[in-house]
Enzyme design. Structure first.
Site, PDB file in Angstrom:
ATOM      1  N   HIS A   1       0.851  -1.189   0.000  1.00 23.92           N
ATOM      2  CA  HIS A   1       0.000   0.000   0.000  1.00 23.92           C
ATOM      3  C   HIS A   1       0.885   1.237   0.000  1.00 23.92           C
ATOM      4  O   HIS A   1       1.881   1.297   0.719  1.00 23.92           O
ATOM      5  CB  HIS A   1      -0.910   0.020   1.227  1.00 23.92           C
ATOM      6  CG  HIS A   1      -1.824   1.197   1.232  1.00 23.92           C
ATOM      7  ND1 HIS A   1      -3.019   1.207   0.579  1.00 23.92           N
ATOM      8  CD2 HIS A   1      -1.679   2.430   1.777  1.00 23.92           C
ATOM      9  CE1 HIS A   1      -3.602   2.380   0.710  1.00 23.92           C
ATOM     10  NE2 HIS A   1      -2.805   3.143   1.443  1.00 23.92           N
TER      11      HIS A   1
ATOM     12  N   ASP B   1     -15.277   2.618   6.735  1.00 25.84           N
ATOM     13  CA  ASP B   1     -14.088   3.324   6.275  1.00 25.84           C
ATOM     14  C   ASP B   1     -14.312   3.938   4.908  1.00 25.84           C
ATOM     15  O   ASP B   1     -13.873   5.056   4.639  1.00 25.84           O
ATOM     16  CB  ASP B   1     -12.887   2.382   6.198  1.00 25.84           C
ATOM     17  CG  ASP B   1     -11.750   3.032   5.430  1.00 25.84           C
ATOM     18  OD1 ASP B   1     -11.146   3.955   5.989  1.00 25.84           O
ATOM     19  OD2 ASP B   1     -11.511   2.667   4.266  1.00 25.84           O
TER      20      ASP B   1
ATOM     21  N   ARG C   1     -13.616  12.491   4.305  1.00 31.20           N
ATOM     22  CA  ARG C   1     -12.372  13.159   4.702  1.00 31.20           C
ATOM     23  C   ARG C   1     -11.790  13.918   3.526  1.00 31.20           C
ATOM     24  O   ARG C   1     -11.300  15.038   3.669  1.00 31.20           O
ATOM     25  CB  ARG C   1     -11.368  12.146   5.247  1.00 31.20           C
ATOM     26  CG  ARG C   1     -11.693  11.700   6.672  1.00 31.20           C
ATOM     27  CD  ARG C   1     -10.863  10.494   7.067  1.00 31.20           C
ATOM     28  NE  ARG C   1      -9.455  10.758   6.880  1.00 31.20           N
ATOM     29  CZ  ARG C   1      -8.556   9.843   6.525  1.00 31.20           C
ATOM     30  NH1 ARG C   1      -8.932   8.596   6.316  1.00 31.20           N
ATOM     31  NH2 ARG C   1      -7.298  10.174   6.373  1.00 31.20           N
TER      32      ARG C   1
ATOM     33  N   SER D   1      -7.561   3.924   8.555  1.00 28.58           N
ATOM     34  CA  SER D   1      -8.236   3.706   7.273  1.00 28.58           C
ATOM     35  C   SER D   1      -7.498   2.641   6.464  1.00 28.58           C
ATOM     36  O   SER D   1      -8.098   1.682   5.970  1.00 28.58           O
ATOM     37  CB  SER D   1      -8.295   5.024   6.501  1.00 28.58           C
ATOM     38  OG  SER D   1      -8.762   4.811   5.188  1.00 28.58           O
TER      39      SER D   1
ATOM     40  N   LYS E   1      -8.727  -1.712   5.976  1.00 31.87           N
ATOM     41  CA  LYS E   1      -8.928  -2.361   4.679  1.00 31.87           C
ATOM     42  C   LYS E   1      -7.947  -3.495   4.484  1.00 31.87           C
ATOM     43  O   LYS E   1      -8.304  -4.585   4.014  1.00 31.87           O
ATOM     44  CB  LYS E   1      -8.731  -1.339   3.549  1.00 31.87           C
ATOM     45  CG  LYS E   1      -9.911  -0.399   3.399  1.00 31.87           C
ATOM     46  CD  LYS E   1      -9.653   0.677   2.380  1.00 31.87           C
ATOM     47  CE  LYS E   1      -8.675   1.708   2.913  1.00 31.87           C
ATOM     48  NZ  LYS E   1      -8.784   3.014   2.232  1.00 31.87           N
TER      49      LYS E   1
END
Lengths: 444, 444
Positions: B82, B161, B168, B183, B187
């Site tokens: 990520h 989320d 956001r 967040s 996930k």
């Protein structure tokens, strides 16, 4: 304009220019800034604050988001009163008919219940048929005909403020001085007033709990009024206990009618007269506080004030017979006494549990869309400092059913304290704030 | 539960218990907390912060709001990567096929463009027919068949989320370490991973601009992973200039294909390999970084990585022929060179103006519902430190029309600085963060 830029600026503690305030509020009124963006912005405003110029710019931007009443042709002074909100505060229902019966135009735009506090509109709507949703045209016609109107904030007046006010209530961003001051003043300045009297509540039942904050709010509003040539006088009044005896919509309307007929509780009359004196002085009816007070008392004694309330009710579609026969107001299904668990002195009648109690019984809102039951609430017949015997009735609970009675009882258990001795309560009116500054209040 | 209580607690800087976090997030997922209440809450979280336990509780609550992939039956290590988001960051498109071609399952769930940064999903969707909206059942089947899936966050995964992330973005509450960490991790933990590699961006193009914050984010996520027995390794990588040359969806997909075919820009390959090495080590394929690097280079050289991307594209409904013929990707209507206004050294290629420039050309979003034009963007062929002559092409602008070309030119004027000398750029990979702590990065 990207709304996130304004949000980020406030988030980071920077100030917005007047042009930025205008652009952001205009975009919100136009639906280009969403509610969720506005609520993030309001939380940033709450935590970061607004300086004096930003507060003025926000007020102006909200004022500019709608229309204004043009009442110059009335040829009369136009004075309103606004309260920061309390429990048992039915002063507007007494004061508007009373002062307008003395030749002052009162274009009063009020709100609904918010948090633990009641709302004038909810109380008025307890009168069968009473319409608070008038257009500006209807309100103007009523002012021309009888010198008073008691309405809700229409879609035409400061629509940006109206949307923001509902959001703030739902997002725990009510208690911020610049936001409170701008919200109140944007609506009041749209009324085309020649003067405004503010009732700023003090004590644990006030939205702002500390005296410095209350005085700052009063001074901010005095200053915002001065920007617009609308003189503002603020009185700080006690909200360490409910005002009067009744708490709940129809119950308070009934008490207001009693007050107009000369039979109101002493504390309610004191606060009403103190505010009324300031209204008459701002109106130029008389410069002398003692003279103003006597005129007010005279209008109650003569029946002029009660008659004026009947005319207002009739003009707004309600049943004016309630003034002569308050039993025509809607009545609760159940009523029971609440009695003293012990002998002693009443040490506290806490406004917040009472206010939230009315909501719990169905008489207030937790969401904007909630409907309210006008019949429920409390009539509390003791005041802090009163000596009571065990088993003596202290209050009546009005509820829809047995469960409501039990809930009401639990609220009163939390609200009413009996002890061996009590601290003295706050003075009913303690400070007067005007362009001359903050002074201790001296009754007429 | 009255949502205002939780909002007011955070507003006042108090902490919520794990049970309060669960209740608030559950109520939001159920629609009982409105978007505007959540956005006020998020702003309060942004400004007041969350402690370590609150961050863990928020992560858990968001994870619990949805389903999880159960992939134990694959019998293979399951590793994802990520990135915290950058400009020109097409690493996922290279890394997922590459690492999954080496026997590691890569269940990669990505996002869309946010602020100035691009999104993997938008880049993948530049491939004609490519579907990123797969159900968990479809994603699982693809993982079973070919060991990789490249999907968007489904309605089933951490739905709380997903809603909060969109809010956001719209409310300037992105750049808060606990919110970012929770967040991402909610996930990623739902993917049923056996390990996770994080690419935490540094420099002016990163969401978090300061090194302490970047390290804190990395450490927070390492710690949240450890709570769930998912080892996490984070690399801090440079985002003081775009990664690679292409910025814009189809342009980046084309560059990713070139990279898979052994013809990627050196900086893109360095970062891809560095992250790939960590993925292979976490997978237990090899403990040795040098060996891992050689395996990755081998999979590119052999065509295994490019072939795996073809299989993924085919499995997800896209046209796999784009890997052999990137000209099948959608093409911009207009393309013009941007040339050096003077001779000198490239002192900066600023990522933010480039990223916002792609949005301005139509290739990014200012609102969640916006659609993106895959064709537009920039290919910037110089890097900071390069010496250039006046009039030398520095970049190509891809746009829909002449106005887009002019807008793109203005963006590049802001982004590209030419001076007499340049500061050295950030190292491509500078730090490695794991349970062992923060170490300077040593390349394999």
């Amino acid at each position: 304009m990207d709304p996130r830029d304004a949000i980020a600026q406030k988030r980071d503690g920077k100030r917005l220019t007047a042009a930025e305030w205008q652009a952001f509020i205009r975009a919100y009124a136009a639906g280009e800034v969403t509610d969720y963006q506005m609520s993030a912005f309001l939380m940033a405003c709450f935590l970061r604050g607004l300086d004096r110029e930003e507060t003025a710019a926000l007020t102006q931007a909200m004022l500019d988001s709608g229309r204004r009443l043009d009442l110059a042709h009335l040829g009369r002074p136009r004075i309103d009163k606004h309260s920061t909100g309390g429990v048992g505060d039915k002063v507007s229902l007494v004061l508007a008919p009373l002062v307008s019966s003395l030749g002052v135009a009162v274009p009063m735009m009020s709100g609904r219940g918010l948090g633990h506090t009641g709302g004038t509109l909810d109380k008025l709507e307890a009168i069968p048929g009473f319409r608070t949703r008038l257009s500006l045209r209807e309100a103007t016609a009523e002012l021309e005909a009888i010198g008073c109107t008691l309405i809700g904030q229409t879609d035409e007046i400061a629509p940006a403020d109206r949307k923001m006010y509902a959001l703030r209530d739902a997002t725990a961003t009510v208690e911020a001085i610049p936001l409170i001051a701008a919200s109140i003043m944007s609506k009041k300045l749209a009324e085309g007033l020649t003067g405004l009297v503010l009732d700023v509540k003090r004590g644990p039942g006030a939205f702002l709990r500390d005296l410095d904050a209350q005085l700052e709010l009063a001074q901010t509003m005095v200053s915002l009024g001065a920007d617009h040539e609308c003189p503002v006088v603020a009185l700080l009044t006690a909200m360490d206990r409910p005002l009067g005896r009744a708490c709940g919509n129809a119950l308070e309307t009934e008490e207001a009618i009693q007050a107009l007929r000369g039979d109101g509780p002493p504390d309610l009359m004191e606060v009403t007269y103190a505010l009324g004196v300031e209204m008459l002085r701002l109106a130029g009816i008389t410069a002398d506080a003692g003279d103003a007070r006597r005129r007010l008392e005279g209008a109650v004694a003569s029946g002029a004030a009660a008659g004026q309330f009947q005319r207002i009710i009739e003009a707004q579609g309600g049943n004016p017979a309630v003034v002569d026969d308050p039993a025509l107001l809607p009545q609760a299904a159940e009523c029971e006494f609440y009695t003293a668990p012990r002998a002693g002195v009443v040490a506290a009648v806490r406004p917040r549990p009472i206010g939230y109690g009315v909501t719990r019984l169905g008489g207030g809102r937790t969401k904007t869309a909630d409907s309210v039951d006008p019949t429920v609430g409390f009539v509390i017949t003791v005041k802090p400092g009163d000596r009571v015997e065990a088993g003596q009735p202290l209050a009546s609970i009005y509820a829809r059913d047995a469960r409501g009675i039990a809930d009401g009882r639990a609220c009163l258990d939390e609200a009413v304290a009996i002890a061996d001795a009590a601290e003295p309560p706050l003075p009913l009116v303690s400070h007067r704030v005007s362009r001359a500054g903050v002074e201790p209040y001296a009754a007429a």
